[in-house]
Design a protein around this motif. Structure first.
Motif, PDB file in Angstrom:
ATOM      1  N   LYS A   1       0.841  -1.192   0.000  1.00 57.72           N
ATOM      2  CA  LYS A   1       0.000   0.000   0.000  1.00 57.72           C
ATOM      3  C   LYS A   1       0.876   1.241   0.000  1.00 57.72           C
ATOM      4  O   LYS A   1       1.736   1.413   0.866  1.00 57.72           O
ATOM      5  CB  LYS A   1      -0.916   0.016   1.227  1.00 57.72           C
ATOM      6  CG  LYS A   1      -1.903   1.174   1.237  1.00 57.72           C
ATOM      7  CD  LYS A   1      -2.890   1.056   2.387  1.00 57.72           C
ATOM      8  CE  LYS A   1      -3.957   2.164   2.299  1.00 57.72           C
ATOM      9  NZ  LYS A   1      -4.950   2.053   3.386  1.00 57.72           N
ATOM     10  N   ARG A   2       0.648   2.114  -0.978  1.00 60.60           N
ATOM     11  CA  ARG A   2       1.414   3.353  -1.079  1.00 60.60           C
ATOM     12  C   ARG A   2       0.455   4.511  -1.345  1.00 60.60           C
ATOM     13  O   ARG A   2      -0.168   4.572  -2.409  1.00 60.60           O
ATOM     14  CB  ARG A   2       2.460   3.249  -2.194  1.00 60.60           C
ATOM     15  CG  ARG A   2       3.648   2.358  -1.835  1.00 60.60           C
ATOM     16  CD  ARG A   2       4.582   2.164  -2.991  1.00 60.60           C
ATOM     17  NE  ARG A   2       4.025   1.262  -3.984  1.00 60.60           N
ATOM     18  CZ  ARG A   2       4.594   0.997  -5.158  1.00 60.60           C
ATOM     19  NH1 ARG A   2       5.730   1.583  -5.471  1.00 60.60           N
ATOM     20  NH2 ARG A   2       4.043   0.152  -5.995  1.00 60.60           N
TER      21      ARG A   2
ATOM     22  N   ILE B   1      -7.185   6.394 -12.721  1.00 59.86           N
ATOM     23  CA  ILE B   1      -6.497   6.630 -13.992  1.00 59.86           C
ATOM     24  C   ILE B   1      -5.780   5.344 -14.368  1.00 59.86           C
ATOM     25  O   ILE B   1      -4.895   4.886 -13.641  1.00 59.86           O
ATOM     26  CB  ILE B   1      -5.484   7.776 -13.885  1.00 59.86           C
ATOM     27  CG1 ILE B   1      -6.153   9.035 -13.321  1.00 59.86           C
ATOM     28  CG2 ILE B   1      -4.848   8.070 -15.240  1.00 59.86           C
ATOM     29  CD1 ILE B   1      -5.174  10.092 -12.869  1.00 59.86           C
ATOM     30  N   SER B   2      -6.177   4.746 -15.463  1.00 57.71           N
ATOM     31  CA  SER B   2      -5.530   3.530 -15.971  1.00 57.71           C
ATOM     32  C   SER B   2      -5.002   3.838 -17.361  1.00 57.71           C
ATOM     33  O   SER B   2      -5.756   3.840 -18.340  1.00 57.71           O
ATOM     34  CB  SER B   2      -6.521   2.361 -16.006  1.00 57.71           C
ATOM     35  OG  SER B   2      -5.883   1.181 -16.474  1.00 57.71           O
TER      36      SER B   2
ATOM     37  N   VAL C   1      -1.708   2.160 -12.988  1.00 60.04           N
ATOM     38  CA  VAL C   1      -3.026   2.460 -12.416  1.00 60.04           C
ATOM     39  C   VAL C   1      -2.849   3.313 -11.164  1.00 60.04           C
ATOM     40  O   VAL C   1      -2.115   2.930 -10.247  1.00 60.04           O
ATOM     41  CB  VAL C   1      -3.804   1.176 -12.066  1.00 60.04           C
ATOM     42  CG1 VAL C   1      -5.171   1.523 -11.478  1.00 60.04           C
ATOM     43  CG2 VAL C   1      -3.958   0.280 -13.298  1.00 60.04           C
ATOM     44  N   THR C   2      -3.524   4.453 -11.140  1.00 61.24           N
ATOM     45  CA  THR C   2      -3.510   5.362  -9.989  1.00 61.24           C
ATOM     46  C   THR C   2      -4.946   5.646  -9.564  1.00 61.24           C
ATOM     47  O   THR C   2      -5.770   6.034 -10.394  1.00 61.24           O
ATOM     48  CB  THR C   2      -2.828   6.696 -10.341  1.00 61.24           C
ATOM     49  OG1 THR C   2      -1.508   6.456 -10.839  1.00 61.24           O
ATOM     50  CG2 THR C   2      -2.753   7.605  -9.127  1.00 61.24           C
ATOM     51  N   HIS C   3      -5.245   5.457  -8.294  1.00 63.77           N
ATOM     52  CA  HIS C   3      -6.553   5.801  -7.735  1.00 63.77           C
ATOM     53  C   HIS C   3      -6.421   7.142  -7.016  1.00 63.77           C
ATOM     54  O   HIS C   3      -5.451   7.362  -6.289  1.00 63.77           O
ATOM     55  CB  HIS C   3      -7.027   4.729  -6.752  1.00 63.77           C
ATOM     56  CG  HIS C   3      -7.017   3.341  -7.329  1.00 63.77           C
ATOM     57  ND1 HIS C   3      -7.963   2.904  -8.226  1.00 63.77           N
ATOM     58  CD2 HIS C   3      -6.145   2.304  -7.155  1.00 63.77           C
ATOM     59  CE1 HIS C   3      -7.706   1.654  -8.566  1.00 63.77           C
ATOM     60  NE2 HIS C   3      -6.601   1.265  -7.936  1.00 63.77           N
ATOM     61  N   PHE C   4      -7.396   8.029  -7.189  1.00 66.18           N
ATOM     62  CA  PHE C   4      -7.316   9.326  -6.529  1.00 66.18           C
ATOM     63  C   PHE C   4      -8.640   9.690  -5.871  1.00 66.18           C
ATOM     64  O   PHE C   4      -9.705   9.222  -6.260  1.00 66.18           O
ATOM     65  CB  PHE C   4      -6.885  10.421  -7.511  1.00 66.18           C
ATOM     66  CG  PHE C   4      -7.915  10.759  -8.574  1.00 66.18           C
ATOM     67  CD1 PHE C   4      -8.909  11.700  -8.324  1.00 66.18           C
ATOM     68  CD2 PHE C   4      -7.885  10.125  -9.813  1.00 66.18           C
ATOM     69  CE1 PHE C   4      -9.853  12.011  -9.294  1.00 66.18           C
ATOM     70  CE2 PHE C   4      -8.833  10.427 -10.786  1.00 66.18           C
ATOM     71  CZ  PHE C   4      -9.819  11.374 -10.525  1.00 66.18           C
TER      72      PHE C   4
ATOM     73  N   GLU D   1      -3.429   6.821  -4.527  1.00 65.43           N
ATOM     74  CA  GLU D   1      -2.946   5.516  -4.098  1.00 65.43           C
ATOM     75  C   GLU D   1      -2.480   4.742  -5.328  1.00 65.43           C
ATOM     76  O   GLU D   1      -3.206   4.604  -6.305  1.00 65.43           O
ATOM     77  CB  GLU D   1      -4.023   4.735  -3.358  1.00 65.43           C
ATOM     78  CG  GLU D   1      -3.521   3.397  -2.827  1.00 65.43           C
ATOM     79  CD  GLU D   1      -4.456   2.743  -1.834  1.00 65.43           C
ATOM     80  OE1 GLU D   1      -4.196   1.575  -1.466  1.00 65.43           O
ATOM     81  OE2 GLU D   1      -5.437   3.395  -1.420  1.00 65.43           O
ATOM     82  N   LEU D   2      -1.260   4.254  -5.252  1.00 64.40           N
ATOM     83  CA  LEU D   2      -0.672   3.531  -6.377  1.00 64.40           C
ATOM     84  C   LEU D   2      -1.105   2.072  -6.373  1.00 64.40           C
ATOM     85  O   LEU D   2      -1.001   1.391  -5.356  1.00 64.40           O
ATOM     86  CB  LEU D   2       0.856   3.582  -6.316  1.00 64.40           C
ATOM     87  CG  LEU D   2       1.513   4.956  -6.494  1.00 64.40           C
ATOM     88  CD1 LEU D   2       3.021   4.818  -6.389  1.00 64.40           C
ATOM     89  CD2 LEU D   2       1.126   5.577  -7.816  1.00 64.40           C
ATOM     90  N   GLU D   3      -1.577   1.612  -7.523  1.00 61.88           N
ATOM     91  CA  GLU D   3      -1.780   0.177  -7.712  1.00 61.88           C
ATOM     92  C   GLU D   3      -0.533  -0.425  -8.352  1.00 61.88           C
ATOM     93  O   GLU D   3      -0.126  -1.534  -8.051  1.00 61.88           O
ATOM     94  CB  GLU D   3      -3.004  -0.073  -8.584  1.00 61.88           C
ATOM     95  CG  GLU D   3      -3.363  -1.540  -8.747  1.00 61.88           C
ATOM     96  CD  GLU D   3      -4.689  -1.744  -9.428  1.00 61.88           C
ATOM     97  OE1 GLU D   3      -4.755  -2.627 -10.310  1.00 61.88           O
ATOM     98  OE2 GLU D   3      -5.660  -1.038  -9.101  1.00 61.88           O
TER      99      GLU D   3
END
Length: 292
Positions: free
Chosen positions: A156-157, A174-175, A198-201, A216-218
């Motif tokens: 988890k980052r 964002i994928s 993939v980045t979740h925001f 959050e970085l996937e």
């Protein structure tokens, strides 16, 4: 057609002999996605390979007290808080003091060797102008186990950033694949030939013309958050590489690695650590609040 990587390098690095290239592999100085790779690896067209050539350059790797804050430490792993403006490890283009000098001071020779002499203990990186949490492996066993977690995206980052513009969304994903920019090879970009990213925001706070965002970085591609936010037309404030050339507030992006969580390499216990934003980040946030 795929071909052994050592053969590819021998054919393309005419100034180096096969024995010199073998030494580079033996030292762990040939990297794919920031991890050492074997000479027998079957290379692919879109692989991003990094090569560190040490023989011609002398680096200062002496232990130096840089005042690095240790968040957690045991016999296998440490978590440290990297200050903004500090490069993680030396390279051909940067030979000044780096985080390596600081962690060698902190942990002496208790650092993994898998990433070679220039990057002892380094499992992953954050950019020079990004502050926040980094894992440090204190032995090769811990290093291997943490890399496995990175490869399956189980670490988890969580980051915090200040972006230009006002988001319509409250959250999103964002994928978009990231690879080397075809025009400027020093930059990364969203490209069809890139690797999955993939980045979740989610939105933390809104201002006139700016937004405070949690990411959050996937996956963990080079410059991922900076590239992805620029791709959706919300580059990070202070990022002159992927945003406006005239920085607002500071030179260097407002990006902070706030949280990191992973399974302990030996016990398997999930561990999570957080670190609040540095003072200059908070100062700029207060400035935005005062202007709204």
């Amino acid at each position: 057609m795929n071909q052994r990587l050592d053969v590819v390098l021998t054919n393309n690095l005419e100034q180096m002999s096969r024995s010199q290239i073998k030494k580079i592999f033996d030292k762990g100085n040939v990297l794919l996605d920031n991890q050492p790779i074997k000479a027998s690896y079957q290379s692919k067209f879109d692989d991003e390979i990094t090569i560190f050539i040490e023989d011609e350059v002398k680096y200062d790797l002496e232990p130096i007290d840089l005042g690095i804050e240790v968040i957690y430490e045991d016999d296998d792993v440490a978590v440290i808080n990297k200050p903004q403006g500090l490069v993680v490890h030396p390279s051909v283009s940067f030979k000044e003091k780096t985080l390596i000098n600081g962690i060698k001071f902190l942990f002496n020779d208790q650092l993994s060797t898998l990433n070679g002499d220039l990057r002892p203990g380094i499992v992953h990186r954050i950019d020079k102008d990004t502050s926040g949490l980094l894992m440090i492996a204190k032995n090769d066993f811990a290093h291997e186990e943490l890399v496995k977690q990175l490869q399956v995206h189980s670490i988890k980052r969580v980051y915090e950033a200040i972006c230009y513009g006002e988001f319509k969304e409250t959250s999103g994903t964002i994928s978009a694949p990231i690879g080397r920019d075809e025009i400027n090879r020093l930059k990364m970009a969203v490209t069809d030939t890139g690797k999955t990213a993939v980045t979740h925001f989610s939105i933390l706070e809104r201002f006139n013309g700016f937004t405070f965002v949690q990411c959050e970085l996937e996956t963990g591609r080079t410059h991922q958050i900076r590239v992805h936010m620029s791709y959706i037309n919300h580059p990070l404030v202070g990022d002159v590489t992927y945003g406006p050339k005239k920085a607002i507030g500071q030179t260097g992006q407002y990006l902070h690695a706030k949280e990191i969580g992973f399974n302990h390499p030996r016990t398997g216990e999930f561990m999570s650590f957080t670190k609040e934003r540095p003072e200059n980040f908070n100062t700029y946030l207060e400035k935005l609040r005062d202007e709204n």
